[in-house]
Design a protein around this motif. Structure first.
Motif, PDB file in Angstrom:
ATOM      1  N   SER A  58      36.370  33.309  45.694  1.00 54.39           N
ATOM      2  CA  SER A  58      36.414  34.059  44.427  1.00 54.39           C
ATOM      3  C   SER A  58      35.848  35.446  44.702  1.00 54.39           C
ATOM      4  CB  SER A  58      35.516  33.390  43.381  1.00 54.39           C
ATOM      5  OG  SER A  58      36.143  32.319  42.767  1.00 54.39           O
ATOM      6  N   THR A 117      34.560  40.897  38.921  1.00 53.90           N
ATOM      7  CA  THR A 117      35.824  40.891  38.167  1.00 53.90           C
ATOM      8  C   THR A 117      35.678  41.668  36.856  1.00 53.90           C
ATOM      9  OG1 THR A 117      36.252  38.706  39.083  1.00 53.90           O
ATOM     10  CG2 THR A 117      37.625  39.360  37.222  1.00 53.90           C
ATOM     11  N   GLU A 131      38.791  39.444  44.508  1.00 54.61           N
ATOM     12  CA  GLU A 131      39.035  38.362  45.465  1.00 54.61           C
ATOM     13  C   GLU A 131      39.554  38.930  46.789  1.00 54.61           C
ATOM     14  OE1 GLU A 131      39.138  37.867  42.306  1.00 54.61           O
ATOM     15  OE2 GLU A 131      38.247  35.882  42.097  1.00 54.61           O
ATOM     16  N   ARG A 142      41.439  33.520  33.754  1.00 54.14           N
ATOM     17  CA  ARG A 142      40.088  33.584  34.323  1.00 54.14           C
ATOM     18  C   ARG A 142      39.692  32.243  34.954  1.00 54.14           C
ATOM     19  NH1 ARG A 142      36.766  38.076  33.047  1.00 54.14           N
ATOM     20  NH2 ARG A 142      35.667  37.339  34.890  1.00 54.14           N
ATOM     21  N   GLY A 143      38.976  32.332  36.040  1.00 55.44           N
ATOM     22  CA  GLY A 143      38.574  31.122  36.761  1.00 55.44           C
ATOM     23  C   GLY A 143      39.691  30.574  37.634  1.00 55.44           C
ATOM     24  N   SER A 179      40.824  31.045  40.598  1.00 61.34           N
ATOM     25  CA  SER A 179      40.735  30.772  42.045  1.00 61.34           C
ATOM     26  C   SER A 179      40.770  29.266  42.316  1.00 61.34           C
ATOM     27  CB  SER A 179      39.446  31.354  42.634  1.00 61.34           C
ATOM     28  OG  SER A 179      39.445  32.740  42.469  1.00 61.34           O
TER      29      SER A 179
END
Ligand code: ASP
Length: 439
Positions: free
Chosen positions: A37, A50, A115, A183-184, A186
């Protein structure tokens, strides 16, 4: 043995965290494909890279100068590079990023750099090959993840690569533009890579020692779930559990690859295994209890409703017309109740009500607001008698009024409606009866 290891933002927030991650990867030969991430929070008030990128891009879009903001982001990466004593400079990369920001390359491009840059550092630190996710993860013209194209290209590419770092969270659209997952996301990349290489295990490293039986903000030091099925996790995620991105389950599930949630700060802890099916009993009758506040119940009454064919469809049509999805519809002989999310419903309330009247001519409609729904989930409940009785006794004992009960025939979950005010006490009461008293 091949493993994909995905590390979340807090696991990669600083050089110190990177070192822990390095130790974890080197401890096992099988940890060959790494999905990082962007750097997350180093302390509770910190800002995730991010979010810094989104903010910086908004400034560029507004036509303002971004030098200070870019420098702050660069500092975050340089702190990691220097802390790891790497001979690596991201100066050229940052020049390109700044130029592309000013050229308005898109919000998703901006966010994805978190990332991308962290992946370059990780590959350099480990001595692994860096593979840009834009070359191997694909979305279609509508921005929907293209599983078939991705799987074909990614698995072919990884066939000849022994060890690689593939940054999480993004891929490319057919025209080459960058697109991110939500979002989240990864977590989803990790799952896609695991499927492509037919991994034996997908390890998802985070900052908790697994999925917890209940929300730690409500229950103090809740127990960790040792093994949970995909279905159970999906039920709990839907009701607010947030250890893993919801969509991360689908790619590995198709291949029967288990996911192991592990804690970067306590690698010796076993964590939680997420599996298709298991003969391992859960430690307690329930696997977990979760819930959400903010529901509305619309109570519809009509004499002889039971004999009117198509009544339910007409009522639901009124909700569908206004783009509102329903959660549950418990019903009686002459009553039907529709549970919906309050924020979705509020603005369209009167429109929906008049459509219910027009379409189904009920006798009365009543609305009850500020309700919470709880999901008591467990594959073990099916085999145990008295589970429902225990739940209701615990709630009665805690002086909590139950507004709704719904149990699917799969017996995987029992849904209970209570007032928003009783929500936390209800979760605690259910946790206590099944976990603290060990029954
Ligand atoms: N960095 C992205 C986020 O903060 C994606 C991820 O961490 O999975 O949402």
């Amino acid at each position: 043995m091949k493993k994909v290891v995905k590390f979340g933002g807090s696991s990669l927030a600083s050089a110190e965290q990177f070192k822990k991650v390095g130790d974890i990867i080197r401890a096992e030969e099988s940890r060959r494909y790494v999905v990082p991430s962007a750097p997350g929070k180093r302390f509770s008030d910190d800002i995730k890279v991010t979010d810094m990128l989104y903010d910086c891009y908004a400034t560029a879009e507004a036509g303002k100068k971004i030098d200070d903001k870019i420098n702050k982001i660069k500092e975050r990466y340089n702190e990691i590079i220097n802390g790891l004593n790497l001979k690596l400079s991201l100066d050229d990369e940052f020049k390109t990023v700044a130029e592309n920001f000013m050229a308005k390359a898109g919000k998703d491009y901006a966010a994805s750099r978190g990332e991308y840059l962290n992946g370059i550092i990780m590959a350099n630190y480990l001595g692994y090959e860096f593979i840009d996710a834009a070359e191997v993860i694909f979305f279609n013209e509508d921005g929907i993840f293209d599983a078939d194209k991705t799987d074909a290209i990614l698995s072919e590419r990884l066939k000849t690569v022994e060890r690689a770092v593939i940054p999480g969270f993004y891929g490319a659209l057919p025209d080459g533009k960058i697109k991110t997952f939500s979002r989240g996301g990864s977590d989803i990349t990790g799952s896609i890579v695991a499927k492509a290489i037919k991994a034996n295990l997908y390890e998802n490293w985070t900052d908790v020692s697994g999925v917890l039986v209940a929300d730690p903000r409500i229950v103090k030091d809740p127990q960790v779930i040792n093994t949970i099925t995909y279905r159970e996790l999906r039920e709990l995620s839907y009701m607010g559990f947030s250890v893993l991105h919801e969509d991360a389950i689908f790619p590995v599930r198709k291949e029967g690859i288990p996911i192991n949630i592990k804690n970067t700060n306590k690698p010796e802890d076993e964590g939680t295994m997420i599996v298709e099916s298991t003969c391992r009993q859960s430690k307690f009758t329930i696997t977990g209890v979760a819930g959400k506040k903010g529901f509305v119940a619309i109570n519809i009454e009509k004499e002889m409703m039971n004999s009117e064919i198509g009544f339910g469809r007409k009522v639901l049509e009124a909700f569908e017309k206004h783009g509102i999805s329903f959660e549950h519809i418990p019903s009686g002989i002459d009553t039907m109740t529709v549970f919906v999310h309050q924020p979705e419903f509020e603005g369209k309330e009167q429109l929906v009500l008049s459509d219910i009247h027009r379409l189904s001519s009920p006798d009365t409609i009543e609305i009850e607001t500020d309700l919470a729904l709880l999901a008591v989930v467990g594959r073990g409940m099916k085999a145990v008698k008295g589970t429902a009785a225990r739940i209701f006794a615990a709630l009665a004992h805690a002086n909590i009024n139950i507004k709704m009960i719904d149990q699917g025939s799969s017996e995987l979950n029992i849904i209970i409606g209570v007032s928003n005010n009783d929500f936390e006490d209800a979760i605690k009461a259910i946790y206590n009866i099944f976990v603290e008293t060990q029954v």
